[in-house]
Design an enzyme around this catalytic site. Structure first.
Site, PDB file in Angstrom:
ATOM      1  N   HIS A  48       0.718  -1.451  -0.039  1.00 59.42           N
ATOM      2  CA  HIS A  48      -0.033  -0.039   0.032  1.00 59.42           C
ATOM      3  C   HIS A  48       0.895   1.255   0.000  1.00 59.42           C
ATOM      4  CE1 HIS A  48      -3.296  -2.745   1.465  1.00 59.42           C
ATOM      5  NE2 HIS A  48      -2.261  -3.230   2.117  1.00 59.42           N
ATOM      6  N   GLU A  70       9.256   8.755 -16.842  1.00 60.74           N
ATOM      7  CA  GLU A  70       7.851   9.113 -17.182  1.00 60.74           C
ATOM      8  C   GLU A  70       7.260   8.769 -18.412  1.00 60.74           C
ATOM      9  OE1 GLU A  70       7.125  13.308 -14.894  1.00 60.74           O
ATOM     10  OE2 GLU A  70       9.162  13.246 -15.726  1.00 60.74           O
ATOM     11  N   LYS A  74      15.876  21.482 -10.048  1.00 62.43           N
ATOM     12  CA  LYS A  74      15.286  20.241 -10.605  1.00 62.43           C
ATOM     13  C   LYS A  74      16.139  19.296 -11.413  1.00 62.43           C
ATOM     14  CE  LYS A  74      10.800  20.428 -10.908  1.00 62.43           C
ATOM     15  NZ  LYS A  74       9.789  19.738 -10.302  1.00 62.43           N
ATOM     16  N   SER A  78      14.894  21.775 -15.194  1.00 65.31           N
ATOM     17  CA  SER A  78      13.744  22.599 -15.575  1.00 65.31           C
ATOM     18  C   SER A  78      14.208  24.098 -15.894  1.00 65.31           C
ATOM     19  CB  SER A  78      12.961  22.629 -14.333  1.00 65.31           C
ATOM     20  OG  SER A  78      12.203  24.041 -14.003  1.00 65.31           O
TER      21      SER A  78
END
Ligand code: ARG
Length: 477
Positions: free
Chosen positions: A172, A306, A299, A293
């Protein structure tokens, strides 16, 4: 695998001489018919397979005395030149000629004249396209098998280097029990091994030749289907000509294997996204698989992971799309089946990229051992070990031990401590029979090391599994 360099030759509408279209489909029926019928823009990817099939077919026709050897030689010479033209990007793909089969045959006729017309004896575009597409899918399945082996190698290397690196295991996405990083890597290795087996399996089942089924019913010419099947490295000819031209379950099966594999890639991608976040910091990736970024200088985004995760969408979409195209078709061939190719091309190219990127990312990954160890101790991850100790040493029934442990965890939580930092006196306040010995099971490393059951997370067991996989993968090409 890359797309044919000739795709740049793909024509957009309006086609030559039909400029009155103005981009809208208000043209006369002939032009509309061509617009909906044409497939050369995408099926040109099958050029190499189409030529290979024609070489085998013409060889067989000559061997059976259906065409002369001179015609066969002319056909072969012409087809090889066409292959070269396509390779060099010099071939003029023409919409008027509809598809790859007619484009190649049309060019052959320009080159060698009448003999070109004899190539199509005893065959139809129906068995021709089924053959080409099978060859194309088969090549990709072989390619995926190699890519999966490569990915498995990368996972195995990570596993071998990190057999005893402790990390939290989750259920979980809540801390459950400590596991080893190597164990986690091997879990994916197992999944990709099954994916590879599915590809192998699909390949075995699909490796039959449709060629010679002709339009649907077979042919009166004395063809030799075994000869063309073996020239094209199929195991045998398909036994039913209606089935041969109608079946696309080979593509569906390959797509299913791809879709399942893509879900595995996506799950691993998801973990990479989570693990590289500042909050987790379980692993790092180099610049090779991350991007910065444009506005936030701190970043390092896991874009590759992704995108691999996102590509599942189009792969599953392709499977659904082809299922729907096929589900209502009566035997034998229907033109609907021309719509079988684009989803497959798109999905395979997506998986190809996904597998390559994932193998790269896995190799690029550096586990942050200190952070993993620290996280492994949080969330009372050794509570089960405490309960097991109460069962093993004090002879408590597991349900009672579970209750006692729950009370001790609540106490630790109130004190803001990890389990192994709680004093003996505190533990004894809950269960007086607890002794100092309990601390030997409360550290994450002790917890993981104790799980020596077959397939368990203990470093000793993970090492055994690593050795097993090394032997398996050594025998792969
Ligand atoms: N381009 C067609 C396809 O991909 C080839 C077969 C055409 N056959 C026919 N009977 N019109 O399906």
């Amino acid at each position: 695998m890359t797309k044919s360099s000739n795709e740049k030759n793909q024509k957009n509408y309006p086609v030559k001489g039909q400029s009155m279209w103005g981009g809208r489909f208000s043209a006369e029926p002939g032009a509309l018919m061509q617009a909906i019928n044409v497939s050369i823009g995408f099926d040109q990817r099958l050029a190499a397979q189409d030529i290979r099939g024609s070489l085998a077919h013409s060889d067989m026709l000559a061997a059976r005395g259906i065409i002369t050897e001179d015609d066969r030689d002319a056909i072969h010479k012409g087809l090889k030149e066409i292959a070269q033209e396509i390779e060099n990007g010099e071939f003029n793909f023409r919409d008027e000629l509809e598809d790859i089969h007619l484009n190649i045959e049309g060019r052959l006729r320009e080159m060698i004249g009448d003999a070109a017309g004899r190539l199509h004896t005893g065959r139809s575009r129906n068995d021709q396209v089924a053959t080409d597409f099978r060859l194309w899918v088969r090549d990709y399945l072989d390619h995926f098998e190699r890519q999966l082996t490569h990915l498995m190698q990368a996972l195995l290397t990570q596993a071998e280097q990190n057999t005893d690196v402790i990390m939290p295991g989750f259920t979980h996405l809540q801390t459950a029990q400590p596991v080893t990083f190597g164990h986690h890597m091997l879990a994916y290795l197992e999944m990709f091994a099954r994916d590879r087996a599915r590809m192998t399996d699909a390949r075995t089942r699909m490796n039959e030749s449709p060629l010679g089924a002709a339009a649907l019913a077979g042919t009166p010419y004395p063809i030799d289907r075994d000869m063309t099947a073996s020239a094209l490295e199929f195991d045998r000819p398909m036994a039913n000509s209606l089935d041969a031209v109608s079946a696309r379950d080979f593509a569906l099966e390959a797509l299913s294997a791809c879709a399942i594999c893509a879900t595995h890639l996506s799950r691993l991608s998801e973990e990479i996204v989570i693990w590289t976040s500042a909050q987790f910091s379980f692993i790092s990736l180099t610049d090779a698989f991350t991007t910065g970024s444009s506005i936030m200088p701190q970043k390092r985004n896991p874009d590759a992971a992704e995108l691999v995760r996102a590509k599942v969408g189009r792969i599953m979409g392709a499977l659904t799309s082809l299922m729907i195209v096929m589900k209502g078709l009566p035997l034998a061939y229907s033109k609907d089946m021309q719509e079988d190719k684009e989803p497959v091309f798109d999905a395979f190219e997506a998986l190809d990229l996904g597998l390559a990127a994932m193998a790269g990312m896995v190799a690029d990954m550096t586990p942050n051992k200190a952070r993993l160890a620290e996280a492994a101790g949080h969330g009372f991850s050794t509570a089960t070990d405490l309960a097991d100790w109460l069962v093993r040493i004090l002879g408590m029934p597991f349900r009672d031990a579970h209750h006692v442990t729950g009370t001790i965890v609540a106490l630790a939580e109130r004190q803001g401590k990890m389990l192994d930092a709680l004093s003996l006196a505190d533990m004894q306040s809950v269960e007086p029979r607890i002794t100092q010995d309990v601390y030997s099971v409360l550290t994450p490393i002790a917890s993981a090391s104790s799980r020596t059951s077959y397939g368990g997370t203990a470093p000793s067991e993970v090492k055994r599994q690593v050795e097993r996989w090394k032997t398996v993968l050594r025998s792969c090409k």
